[in-house]
Structures are given as C-alpha cells and as structure tokens.
Design a protein around this motif. Structure first.
Motif, PDB file in Angstrom:
ATOM      1  N   GLY A  31      -2.428  -2.110  -3.392  1.00  0.00           N
ATOM      2  CA  GLY A  31      -3.290  -1.018  -2.928  1.00  0.00           C
ATOM      3  C   GLY A  31      -4.585  -1.526  -2.346  1.00  0.00           C
ATOM      4  O   GLY A  31      -4.945  -1.167  -1.219  1.00  0.00           O
ATOM      5  N   ARG A  34      -4.246  -2.755   0.920  1.00  0.00           N
ATOM      6  CA  ARG A  34      -3.779  -1.740   1.881  1.00  0.00           C
ATOM      7  C   ARG A  34      -2.399  -2.078   2.444  1.00  0.00           C
ATOM      8  O   ARG A  34      -2.127  -1.873   3.621  1.00  0.00           O
ATOM      9  N   MET A  35      -1.514  -2.591   1.584  1.00  0.00           N
ATOM     10  CA  MET A  35      -0.138  -2.809   2.033  1.00  0.00           C
ATOM     11  C   MET A  35       0.573  -1.460   2.014  1.00  0.00           C
ATOM     12  O   MET A  35       0.144  -0.556   1.299  1.00  0.00           O
ATOM     13  N   GLN A  36       1.634  -1.324   2.784  1.00  0.00           N
ATOM     14  CA  GLN A  36       2.333  -0.049   2.848  1.00  0.00           C
ATOM     15  C   GLN A  36       3.728  -0.166   2.265  1.00  0.00           C
ATOM     16  O   GLN A  36       4.406  -1.167   2.473  1.00  0.00           O
ATOM     17  N   TYR A  37       4.145   0.849   1.523  1.00  0.00           N
ATOM     18  CA  TYR A  37       5.529   0.883   1.038  1.00  0.00           C
ATOM     19  C   TYR A  37       5.988   2.318   0.850  1.00  0.00           C
ATOM     20  O   TYR A  37       5.158   3.227   0.832  1.00  0.00           O
TER      21      TYR A  37
END
Ligand SMILES: Cc1cc2nc3c(=O)[nH]c(=O)nc-3n(C[C@H](O)[C@H](O)[C@H](O)COP(=O)(O)OP(=O)(O)OC[C@H]3O[C@@H](n4cnc5c(N)ncnc54)[C@H](O)[C@@H]3O)c2cc1C
Ligand code: SF4
Ligand code: SF4
Lengths: 166, 665
Positions: A31, A34-37
């Motif tokens: 988080g 700011r990684m996306q999943y």
C-alpha cells in the motif's frame, strides 16, 4: 499508467488469513508503495499463523469464499519463535483432510510473505485471484454444508439432541 | 445491545480520492448495532481525536471502529483516545481502508464496495470484543550479569552505580576476560592492565555487586522482571571469606610446572593458584586434576601453611538461587583453534600453518602475553622454542576469518588493528628487527584507527604484503613462509624466526547450551542474536535479556564498552518502573473444559503453560489443568489452535471474534 481494466463475468471472493508481523506488514508495504492488485481479497489479521485454526478455513469456504490464502513469516522468522512451524505442520495434515472432503486444493494457498515483500504480496494475491477466477465459483462445499466444530454453534434441534446424549 | 460508533477518515485525500467515504459512512450507519457513523478529514489529528472522544460521550457509544490507515500505524493512538473518553481501549478496532484499499486500487466503485465490506467485518468483530484489563507484573530490581570480561564489568558497574543490586557470575577463577591478557591496546597504546585493573577492583569493592567467580549458570526460570537463576559455585577448595590472599600456599605447593592458560601456556603455575597477580578475587583455587592431595591423598601442604585455615579439601559445589529482573549476557569470545578441526565443529583446521607443531608459530594472544610487562618474559619478545629474540617476524592476518572454505565467512574486526599494534610493539622492543604482514585488506574504520594503522607502516617500518600465505615449514631454526604478493604479482619467501597468526574470533564453545538455558537465539556460528540488527542492537528477542560485548559478534574494546553501557541503560529503563505493563493479548484457559492433555504445553515456545491442580474443599485432587502464565505468554495463540477441547483462548483473538468477521463476508 495502468493497463485498461478488464471486466470479468465472475469476481471471486478471496479470504486471506495473515499474521500481523510479516504478511500484514508486507501488505501494508504494498500500500505505501502504491502497488496495484485486484480488489477481491479480504484480509483477516492474526497475531501469528500459529493461531489459525483449520476450522476457520472451512468456515471461510462455507461462507462463500472461492479461494483462501494463508500467509505468515518465512520459516525461522516467526515473531513468536515457532508459531509458523506449528502452523505448517497443522496445515500439512489439514490439506489431506480437505482433499478427502472434496475441496480442490488449488483453492487453498499457503505462502510466506515477509514485512519487506510488498511485491510478493501483490504477486501472490494476483495469482490466486486469477487462478480461482478461471476455476469458477466454489460450489462443492456449500452443498456439503458442513457443521462447524467449535462450541456455541449447536444450532439445529437434532444436533442439540445429539449433544445431550453424549 | 451495542452502540457502535464508526469514524471514516479521508486521510486528506489519501483515502477519499479512491473511496467514497461519505457512502461508506452512510452504508455502515445502516448496519445492525451501529449507532453512529460519520466521516472526517483527519481522524488522527487533534480535532479528529476530540471528535472521537466527544462523540463517545455524547452518543454513549459502547464500541468504536475507526476506518482509516493500518492499525500498525495508529491503533495505539485511537485506543488511547478511546480510553481517555472512558471506554476500555480494547473495545476499539481499526479498519484498514488505506494501505489495504484506497492505495492499492484505482476503481472508485470497486474500492468503495471493498471498504464497506472491510468496515463491516470490523463492526461484527468489535461487537465480540471484551473489556481487557491491562496486565501488570512486578519487577525485581536486581540484575544478573553473566561473564566478567570488560563487557560484564562495565555493565555491572553502571547498573550498580545507578543504585541497583547486581549479581556477577564469572566462570573462571578471576574476572578480567581477554582484556586482562592484553599488553597494550589500540588505538592509543595504553597499557591494558593499567586501565582494566582499577575497574576490576571497583567490582570487588562495590557495595551493590555480588561477585560469584568460578561459577556457572545452571538453570534460568521465569520471565522479564521475574527470573529465578540457579548458579553453581564450583568447589574452589579455598574459603573465599577466610583467605587473605597472602599467597603462601602457592609458594609452598610442590607442584610447580602446570602450564598457565592465562599466559597461553608460556608460563607455569602451581596446583593451587591465582591465574595472574592482579586477579579479582585474589583467592587461589586448587586445580584438582593436578593436585597431589586430590590425586594420591598425600601432601596437604597448603592447608598446613595457610594461616587463616582457608584451604578446604572437602569443599563441594553449591547451588544458589538468585531472583533477578533482568539479565545481561557478556560471555565474550574464544579464539579459533587452528591446530585441528574441533570435534563436531563445522570449522576446518589450518594444519598447513604448523600451529601446535612448530613451537615458534604462535597466535595473537600469545604475542600479547610475550609483549606484556607482567607476562612470562617480563615483556621481552622471545621465541618459545629457544628464548632468542626473533629478528624477522611474520604476521599473517585473516586466519580463519573471511575464509568461506574453512567455514567462517565473517570478518573478526579486531585483527587488522591488533596486528598493526603488534608490529609497533615489536619494533619498540626489537629495534633491529623487521616485521612483515600478510594481509587481504586493511579494515580500519574507527576513530583514529586508520591513522594508527598507517603509523605502523610509515613510522614503525612494517612491510605489508597484500596476499595470502600458502604454506610454511620449519627449516633448521627458521620458519620458511611462502606466499604471494598479489599487488606486484610475485611469489615471496621469507625466512622468519617467528610467525604470529591472527586467528578468528569465535563464539565461546558451549555458547549454544547457555543460550538454550536462557531461551535466547543465536546465529549459525553461535553468536547471540540481537532483536533487531539496527534498531535493537542490545536487546534479545526474549524480553528482559540484553547482550554486551563479543558474545554478540566480534568487537573491540570501545565497541564492547559502548554496548555494555547501553545494555545497562536498558536494564535501568526496565527498573525505572515498579510494575511492567504489557498488552493483554494473552491466552487464558477455560478450566471447566480443559482435559489436561497439555497439547498446548508442547507447542508453547515460551514455556508459558504450567500445570495447575484443581482440588475440592477437602483438598482432594479433582484434576490437573493447564494454566497460562500471563507474564510469560507471548500471545501467539498457537495453543488455542492446538487445543483439542477448545479450552484455551487468546484474548483479543477469540474464535467468536474471528468467526464473526468471516460471517460478515
Ligand atoms: C589478540 C587480541 C588483541 C586485542 N587487542 C585489542 C586492542 O588492542 N584494543 C581493543 O580495543 N581490543 C582488542 N582486542 C579485542 C578485545 O579483546 C575484546 O574487545 C574484549 O576482550 C571483549 O570483551 P568481552 O567482555 O566481550 O569478552 P571476554 O574478554 O572474552 O570476556 C568474557 C568473560 O566471560 C566469561 N564467561 C564466558 N562464558 C561464561 C559462562 N558461560 N558463564 C560465566 N562466565 C563466562 C569469561 O571467562 C570471560 O571472563 C583484542 C583481541 C585479541 C584476540
Ligand atoms: S595439597 Fe595440592 S594444592 Fe595444596 S600444596 Fe599440595 S599439591 Fe599444592
Ligand atoms: S498464546 Fe502462545 S505464548 Fe501464550 S500460552 Fe499460548 S502458545 Fe504459549
């Protein structure tokens, strides 16, 4: 920046049982970085994977989870000395049982994600979501409607009767 | 009926950018049990916390859920605020909708839906939360220090000066450790004895220090604030209280030629001895393996000549139990034995360097004894074989250290510096002599260290050769050293009179068994592990146990003393309170259901599970059940997941709470 999001027909429900010290912190790091999943995962925090009762996994499937992830500290890194070691032994036996009951073991994943492995958390969650999405909804288990095994849930008349007789 | 209050935080825009916080509050407000729901810009800010406190009172809330960042960030903040408003802090939970939601998703609709579900889970959970008491345990304000080298001495003195009692346990007959053996010390070349012995005397005279020399730790029970330590006082055969330290016994003892370990076996001592003249305590000990009285029953001279009647051949080991609240481990190091592979060790020997076979191949510590004014040669550098002054001397660094093929990959940290010191001491004492040093790199980080090392080359004329020695052998009364100078790319051969090997610093043999008694962890070499390599470098992961000196890793004296004082400061921090508070996340046994199988006891890594007898009023035993000591319990919950009768429960993580969350999905 990000590839155009695909819409899918089926959005699986993934429940993750994680320990506070390693995997929860790893997910926090994902988080902060700011990684996306995929948004399919719901996280339940435990002090240690040692606290995770296999019954919780059954319960999760019964409540409509299509995939379950159990993740804690790497072997040897347990914040509580050896909790993850006991968890590992417990789950090894539990997998056999699940197989017997008829749950596709592909739906249940164990992994190690440390507090430094935000990237690994994203990978594990994305992979499991994708895998379970392709497998489709989990139906076997709901049909079985297995009774829970913990105290305080004797809720049908027959069961109450049965308990009294013991 | 619960009256739950839910507070949804915008976190500036960090949450509200991807999560529709107003919608979350509106949706959650409709959930059963929720009496109040709102959203606010910054919950953790002062006005945010005031809002929280005011609402708890005005709305008479029974539970609180703060939907904001990770609980790892602000759980403490909000629990404190809740407590200030008069609620038990454990009736407050956080829903992580930032790290686990707004920051990792982009689709606002998806993220909002997820946030609602997350908050819903926590709402269901918090309903099942119970009031938890703060657990306090008393603190015994006495400390144990294990090992009386410079680390243990410094820690003991600091703690004792702060007004707390210290029990100092030293295995050898005297305190002092390796530093007492050194001649002069880098980087200032002050004499080790001169700076060390006053501290040793301070230990002996300090009213707050009880010194048990010639003693070992037998057993450690208890937990932070409340340890019970059993100490074995080995039979010294001399009564410490009666002995005046006159030394007549040592003069009269007919056994004279026992190699003295303190002098690296260069000097001799009698069977009744103190290891060195400045020993503390200055009470001799009888080495029973070499004493005639113990071997044949005859002799008994020392007892006859001892004025105060201190010699006691019947003395036996005694066990003492000391209650302490904190433990400092300062057991130091051993030097790598190069002659052969120690039994059962993963470390390989250095047979190719002839140590133990060629008498004039010695290690660094033996050189210290030769150079020491109070050593066996009175400070003259003389060869062990024939007592002649060596005119060509070769020092070889990194023997055992940084040698993966031999089993040690770490750097021993002090050898570069002490070898430079040795070349200086040598040059000061043998003016016409020449010193050569084989080295891989010179590692001299430290205040005034590099300057010191350079001095050895620039002023003391030591010749440094970058490269390793491949072989050495005796030729007449010379030792031929063959090596390579990789800087120039040539083979070198030196005919030396004496060779000094800078052997690796290793953990104490038996360091692992002491660690097991203490319940602390150690690395693959047996160096003790600190709780965090950077941020908690003096504490063990086991609460109440601290590390000082070379037992944690190779260290020089300044580093050792710093760590020892830091460990003492940690002990004093602990002792600043009368009671210890801890998070009440501990396991509790429901005695009615417990069948006494003790499956929990087997899996508990903390040894927190005890056996408790339940008796009726007449005192008849009804059953034996498990009892979890809340002071010891780590709070992992492994016991609960293991208990076949579901009779042990981890507060804060009960089955009820967890099932409530799963069912909320
Ligand atoms: C050849 C050589 C030269 C050196 N020269 C210098 C120098 O010039 N300057 C410098 O700064 N540093 C120097 N050092 C490093 C210095 O010796 C160490 O930094 C220092 O001795 C570390 O102190 P310590 O108290 O941690 O360990 P130690 O000195 O090893 O003391 C540990 C003590 O604990 C006792 N003990 C061990 N196990 C137990 C047990 N189970 N129970 C009870 N007691 C136990 C031991 O008997 C000993 O008294 C040198 C080292 C070597 C090898
Ligand atoms: S009794 Fe033992 S220690 Fe005493 S003088 Fe004789 S040999 Fe030495
Ligand atoms: S919670 Fe963990 S530490 Fe506490 S008693 Fe149970 S197993 Fe031991």
């Amino acid at each position: 920046m990000h590839p155009e999001k695909q819409k899918h027909d089926f959005e699986p429900k993934i429940i993750a049982f994680v320990c506070t010290w390693c995997t929860y912190a790893g997910a926090d790091l994902a988080g902060t970085s700011r990684m996306q999943y995929p948004a399919n995962v719901r996280v339940l925090k435990f002090p240690c994977t040692g606290r995770i009762d296999p019954v919780f996994i059954l319960k999760a499937f019964q409540q409509g989870a299509d995939g379950v992830l159990v993740s804690g500290c790497h072997p040897g890194d347990c914040h509580y000395i050896a909790g993850n070691f006991h968890a590992r032994r417990r789950f090894a036996a539990f997998r056999k049982l699940l197989e017997f009951v008829g749950v596709d073991l592909e739906r249940l994943q164990f992994s190690w994600v440390s507090a430094a492995e935000g990237g690994k958390w994203v990978e594990v969650v994305s992979d499991l979501t994708e895998k379970v999405r392709n497998m489709g909804p989990m139906t076997e288990f709901k049909e079985l409607a297995l009774e829970e095994q913990w105290s305080g849930t004797i809720n049908t008349e027959e069961l109450k009767e049965a308990y009294k007789q013991i | 009926m619960s009256r739950i209050g839910v507070f949804v935080c915008h976190c500036g825009e960090n949450i509200s950018r991807t999560v529709d916080v107003e919608r979350v509050a509106a949706q959650v407000g409709k959930m059963p049990g929720v009496a109040f729901a709102t959203d606010y810009k910054y919950m953790c800010s002062d006005p945010g916390q005031t809002l929280l406190k005011k609402t708890i009172q005005e709305q008479k809330l029974s539970h609180v859920v703060v939907a904001a960042c990770s609980p790892r960030m602000h759980e403490k903040t909000f629990r404190k605020a809740v407590e200030a408003a008069g609620l038990n802090p454990y009736l407050c939970e956080m829903a992580n909708i930032r790290e686990h939601c707004s920051w990792v998703h982009e689709d606002k609709q998806e993220a909002t839906a997820k946030a609602i579900e997350i908050v819903g889970m926590l709402v269901e959970r918090v309903k099942k939360n119970r009031v938890l008491p703060t657990i306090t345990v008393p603190v015994t304000k006495r400390s144990l220090v294990i090992g009386g080298g410079i680390a243990g001495i410094q820690a003991a003195l600091d703690i004792a000066d702060a007004g707390h009692e210290v029990v100092l346990v030293e295995r050898d007959p005297s305190i002092g450790g390796h530093m007492a053996q050194l001649s002069e010390t880098f980087p200032t070349l002050d004499c080790s004895q001169c700076i060390m012995t006053p501290k040793m005397v301070d230990v002996a005279n300090h009213p707050n220090i009880t010194l048990y020399s010639y003693s070992e730790i037998e057993q450690v029970d208890g937990y932070i604030g409340n340890f019970q330590v059993t100490i074995r006082r080995k039979a010294r055969s001399v009564d410490e209280d009666k002995c005046t330290g006159c030394g007549v016994c040592m003069e009269k003892c007919p056994v004279k030629k026992i190699p003295n370990k303190f002098d690296c076996n260069l000097g001799m001592r009698p069977a009744i001895y103190v290891p060195f003249p400045q020993a503390v305590p200055n009470t001799p000990v009888i080495d029973r393996d070499n004493c005639i009285k113990f071997k044949t029953g005859k002799c008994g001279l020392c007892q006859k000549v001892c004025g105060p009647g201190a010699v006691d051949y019947e003395q036996e080991d005694t066990l003492i139990v000391e209650p302490v609240g904190a433990i400092v481990v300062a057991t130091g190091f051993d030097l790598y034995t190069i002659d052969e592979k120690p039994k059962g060790s993963m470390i390989k020997g250095y047979g190719e360097f002839g140590h133990g076979k060629i008498p004039d191949v010695i290690d660094g510590m033996t050189f210290e004894r030769l150079a020491s004014a109070s050593g066996p040669t009175g400070g003259k550098i003389l060869r062990p074989s024939d007592g002649k002054e060596p005119k060509q001397i070769v020092f070889i660094q990194c023997i055992g250290s940084r040698a993966r093929e031999k089993g040690i990959s770490y750097c021993s940290k002090v050898c570069c510096m002490y070898t430079a010191k040795h070349t200086m001491l040598y040059h000061h004492k043998v003016h016409d002599g020449q010193a050569y040093v084989f080295f891989m790199d010179a590692r001299t980080p430290g205040k005034a260290y590099d300057e010191f090392w350079r001095r050895s080359i620039e002023e003391e004329e030591a010749v440094y050769i970058r490269g390793m020695v491949s072989r050495l052998y005796q030729k007449g009364n010379k030792i031929v050293v063959m090596g390579s100078d990789i800087a120039v790319g040539v083979q070198v051969e030196i005919e030396a009179d004496m060779v000094v090997l800078a052997t690796a610093i290793q953990p104490r043999t038996g360091a692992d068994s002491l660690a097991q008694k203490l319940g602390i962890s150690y690395d693959k070499y047996n160096f003790y592990s600190e709780a965090h390599a950077k941020l908690r470098p003096v504490e063990c992961a086991t609460a109440g146990i601290y590390l000082a000196g070379a037992c944690q890793g190779p260290k020089d004296i300044p580093d050792t003393v710093s760590q020892a004082s830091a460990a003492a400061a940690k002990v004093m921090t602990l002792f600043a309170k009368d009671k210890l508070e801890r998070e009440p996340i501990v396991a509790r046994v429901k005695e009615a259901g417990c069948v006494g199988c003790f499956a929990c006891k087997k899996v508990c890594a903390y040894g927190a599970v005890e056996e408790k007898e339940i008796r009726d009023r007449q005192g008849n035993l009804i059953k034996v059940v498990a009892y979890v000591n809340p002071g010891v319990c780590g709070g992992c919950g492994t016991c609960q997941a293991t208990c076949p009768s579901k009779s042990v429960e981890l507060d804060g993580y009960t089955d009820e709470q967890i099932v409530a969350m799963i069912e909320a999905l």
